[in-house]
Motif scaffolding. Structure first.
Motif, short mmCIF file in Angstrom:
data_model
loop_
_atom_site.label_atom_id
_atom_site.label_comp_id
_atom_site.label_asym_id
_atom_site.label_seq_id
_atom_site.Cartn_x
_atom_site.Cartn_y
_atom_site.Cartn_z
N ARG A 103 -41.80 13.03 -0.90
CA ARG A 103 -42.92 11.99 -1.00
C ARG A 103 -42.67 11.31 -2.14
O ARG A 103 -42.94 10.26 -2.42
CB ARG A 103 -44.27 12.45 -0.71
CG ARG A 103 -44.60 13.14 0.50
CD ARG A 103 -44.61 11.91 1.44
NE ARG A 103 -45.61 11.11 1.02
CZ ARG A 103 -47.01 11.22 1.13
NH1 ARG A 103 -47.12 12.15 2.15
NH2 ARG A 103 -47.91 10.27 0.89
N HIS A 104 -42.46 12.11 -3.41
CA HIS A 104 -42.33 11.48 -4.80
C HIS A 104 -41.46 12.15 -5.56
O HIS A 104 -41.70 13.34 -5.92
CB HIS A 104 -43.65 11.55 -5.21
CG HIS A 104 -44.05 10.67 -6.48
ND1 HIS A 104 -43.55 10.98 -7.73
CD2 HIS A 104 -44.65 9.40 -6.89
CE1 HIS A 104 -43.69 10.28 -8.67
NE2 HIS A 104 -44.55 9.15 -8.13
N VAL A 105 -40.30 11.34 -6.04
CA VAL A 105 -39.33 12.02 -7.07
C VAL A 105 -39.03 10.97 -7.94
O VAL A 105 -39.28 9.92 -7.89
CB VAL A 105 -37.98 12.55 -6.23
CG1 VAL A 105 -38.47 13.89 -5.30
CG2 VAL A 105 -37.54 11.42 -5.66
N GLY A 106 -38.64 11.71 -9.21
CA GLY A 106 -38.03 10.72 -10.29
C GLY A 106 -37.19 11.69 -11.42
O GLY A 106 -37.00 12.57 -11.25
N CYS A 107 -36.77 10.64 -12.22
CA CYS A 107 -35.69 11.12 -13.13
C CYS A 107 -35.78 10.20 -14.39
O CYS A 107 -35.94 8.87 -14.31
CB CYS A 107 -34.12 11.12 -12.41
SG CYS A 107 -32.86 11.93 -13.78
N ARG A 108 -35.33 10.68 -15.51
CA ARG A 108 -35.48 9.85 -16.86
C ARG A 108 -34.22 10.30 -17.81
O ARG A 108 -33.91 11.40 -17.65
CB ARG A 108 -36.71 10.26 -17.67
CG ARG A 108 -37.24 11.51 -17.79
CD ARG A 108 -38.64 11.46 -18.52
NE ARG A 108 -39.60 11.14 -17.18
CZ ARG A 108 -40.15 10.12 -17.25
NH1 ARG A 108 -40.24 9.28 -18.07
NH2 ARG A 108 -41.18 9.84 -16.27
N SER A 121 -36.14 5.40 -16.64
CA SER A 121 -36.65 6.21 -15.75
C SER A 121 -36.39 5.48 -14.30
O SER A 121 -36.63 4.28 -14.23
CB SER A 121 -37.99 6.68 -15.95
OG SER A 121 -38.80 5.48 -15.92
N VAL A 122 -36.28 6.32 -13.33
CA VAL A 122 -36.27 5.64 -11.87
C VAL A 122 -37.18 6.74 -10.91
O VAL A 122 -37.10 8.08 -10.92
CB VAL A 122 -34.93 5.78 -11.25
CG1 VAL A 122 -34.92 5.45 -9.68
CG2 VAL A 122 -33.98 4.88 -12.26
N THR A 123 -37.97 5.92 -10.30
CA THR A 123 -38.98 6.88 -9.48
C THR A 123 -38.88 6.28 -7.88
O THR A 123 -38.98 4.95 -7.73
CB THR A 123 -40.52 6.69 -9.89
OG1 THR A 123 -40.60 7.09 -11.52
CG2 THR A 123 -41.30 7.63 -9.23
N PHE A 124 -38.92 7.35 -6.97
CA PHE A 124 -39.02 6.94 -5.50
C PHE A 124 -40.33 7.36 -5.20
O PHE A 124 -40.66 8.58 -5.31
CB PHE A 124 -37.85 7.37 -5.02
CG PHE A 124 -36.51 7.01 -5.30
CD1 PHE A 124 -36.50 5.82 -5.79
CD2 PHE A 124 -35.20 7.87 -5.50
CE1 PHE A 124 -35.17 5.05 -6.22
CE2 PHE A 124 -34.13 7.53 -5.96
CZ PHE A 124 -33.95 6.07 -6.25
N GLU A 261 -37.81 1.53 -14.86
CA GLU A 261 -38.38 1.42 -16.27
C GLU A 261 -37.59 1.55 -17.31
O GLU A 261 -36.80 2.61 -17.52
CB GLU A 261 -39.44 2.40 -16.51
CG GLU A 261 -40.46 1.80 -17.85
CD GLU A 261 -41.91 2.59 -17.99
OE1 GLU A 261 -42.61 2.43 -17.11
OE2 GLU A 261 -41.95 3.29 -18.96
N TYR A 262 -37.14 0.59 -18.03
CA TYR A 262 -35.99 0.45 -19.01
C TYR A 262 -36.89 0.15 -20.39
O TYR A 262 -37.38 -0.98 -20.57
CB TYR A 262 -34.95 -0.44 -18.76
CG TYR A 262 -33.81 -0.56 -19.77
CD1 TYR A 262 -33.26 0.65 -20.03
CD2 TYR A 262 -33.14 -1.71 -20.26
CE1 TYR A 262 -32.20 0.67 -21.03
CE2 TYR A 262 -32.22 -1.71 -20.90
CZ TYR A 262 -31.54 -0.67 -21.27
OH TYR A 262 -30.61 -0.66 -22.09
#
Length: 295
Positions: A103-108, A121-124, A261-262
Motif C-alpha cells: 500500500r505505501h513504500v518509499g526510499c530516500r 526521495s521516491v514514494t509509491f 522530491e528533490y
C-alpha cells in the motif's frame, strides 16, 4: 334379480374447473386490460450495478531499486573521497518504514557534496476503494490526487492549453517565484507596467540581472501519467544561510500515486539553485518511473 354396478362418471364441467384452478395457481403473472397474459419476472427489478473492477496495480515496486543507477549518480554526484563501500551505501538508499508494503513504500537518498547537500526521495502509494460500488480504485486515487493538488495551492484542473508558469496564477502560489519575475512567464510586473516617473521607478522595474535564471514556478504538468503537478519552493534568503530549493512532483498512474522530491541545499551563502535544472532532473526521474509502471 341381479344388481349391476353403477359407474359414476365425472362431469366434464367439474374437471374443467379443477384444471383451471391448478393453472391459475401455477402461473405467476397478470393480465392487461384486454385480458392478455403478461409474464412478470421479479428477479431483474431488484438487480444492482456490478461493482467496479479493482485497480490496474495490485503490488508496488521496490522504491530503492525503482530509479536507474545512472540517473541516481547524475542527481546525487558522490565526492571522490568516498570509498567504494560508501558509494554503494549511498546509491542503495534507505527504505522508509512501512507497515504494508503493498500500500505505501518509499526510499530516500542523501549525498554530501562540496557544493552542498542533495536530498532525493521516491514514494509509491497504492489507493484502494473499500466501496467499489460507489467508486473504483482509480476514482479514489483521483480524489486523493485532487486533495494534494489543493494542498499545494494549485488550481484544478489547471491550465489545459498552455502549461506556462504564468497561467492560472501559479506564479503567485509558488514561494519560489522571483520578485517581479511572474514565474518566468515574461509578463511584466505591476511596477514595470506603470508609467515611469523618473530614474528611481525605472530602476525598480528593471530586472536585477540580465543573466538571472528564470523561475519556472509551480504548475500542473501534462504528459506525465494520468495527471501530475510540480511544486517548486525556494527557502527564504538569509545573511549566512544559502537558499535551498525543493522540487516535488506528484503524478497518478491508474490507482497508484507517485511522489518524487528533490532538494538542493548549497553550502555557499548567496547561491540560488537553478529552477530549470532542478525541475528538469526531477521530471526526468518521474518520467522514467511512469515508463516503468507501463512496462
Amino acid at each position: 334379480m341381479e344388481r349391476r354396478p353403477v359407474r359414476r362418471r365425472v362431469l366434464p364441467g367439474i374437471a374443467m374447473v379443477t384444471a383451471l384452478a391448478a393453472g391459475v395457481t401455477g402461473l405467476a403473472g397478470c393480465t392487461d386490460g384486454n385480458g392478455i397474459g403478461i409474464s412478470s419476472d421479479q428477479k431483474g427489478s431488484g438487480s444492482t450495478a456490478a461493482p467496479a473492477q479493482p485497480g490496474k496495480y495490485r503490488i508496488l515496486p521496490q522504491p530503492c531499486k525503482a530509479a536507474d543507477p545512472k540517473r541516481l549518480k547524475a542527481m546525487l554526484p558522490a565526492t571522490d573521497s568516498l570509498t567504494t563501500e560508501q558509494r554503494e551505501q549511498l546509491y542503495a538508499g534507505t527504505a522508509d518504514a512501512s507497515y504494508d508494503g503493498d500500500r505505501h513504500v518509499g526510499c530516500r537518498w542523501n549525498a554530501q557534496a562540496p557544493e552542498g547537500n542533495l536530498l532525493l526521495s521516491v514514494t509509491f502509494e497504492r489507493v484502494v476503494s473499500y466501496d467499489r460500488a460507489a467508486a473504483s480504485d482509480d476514482d479514489k486515487a483521483h480524489q486523493v490526487y485532487v486533495r494534494r493538488l489543493t494542498d499545494a495551492h494549485l488550481p484544478f484542473p489547471g491550465p489545459a492549453t498552455s502549461p506556462s508558469p504564468g497561467a492560472g496564477g501559479s506564479a503567485s502560489t509558488s514561494p519560489s517565484a522571483a520578485p517581479g519575475g511572474g514565474g518566468g512567464s515574461g509578463a511584466p510586473s505591476p511596477a514595470a507596467s506603470a508609467p515611469a516617473s523618473g530614474s528611481a521607478s525605472a530602476s525598480v522595474s528593471a530586472p536585477p540581472s540580465p543573466t538571472a535564471p528564470p523561475e519556472l514556478g509551480s504548475r500542473v504538468l501534462e504528459g506525465l501519467g494520468n495527471e501530475a503537478y510540480i511544486d517548486d519552493k525556494l527557502s527564504a534568503a538569509g545573511a549566512t544561510a544559502a537558499q535551498a530549493r525543493t522540487v516535488r512532483i506528484v503524478f497518478r498512474t491508474s490507482n497508484v500515486l507517485v511522489t518524487v522530491e528533490y532538494s538542493v541545499q548549497p553550502s555557499a551563502p548567496g547561491t540560488v539553485p537553478s529552477s530549470a535544472e532542478t525541475q528538469d532532473k526531477a521530471r526526468q526521474l518521474a518520467q522514467a518511473l511512469v515508463e516503468r509502471f507501463n512496462e
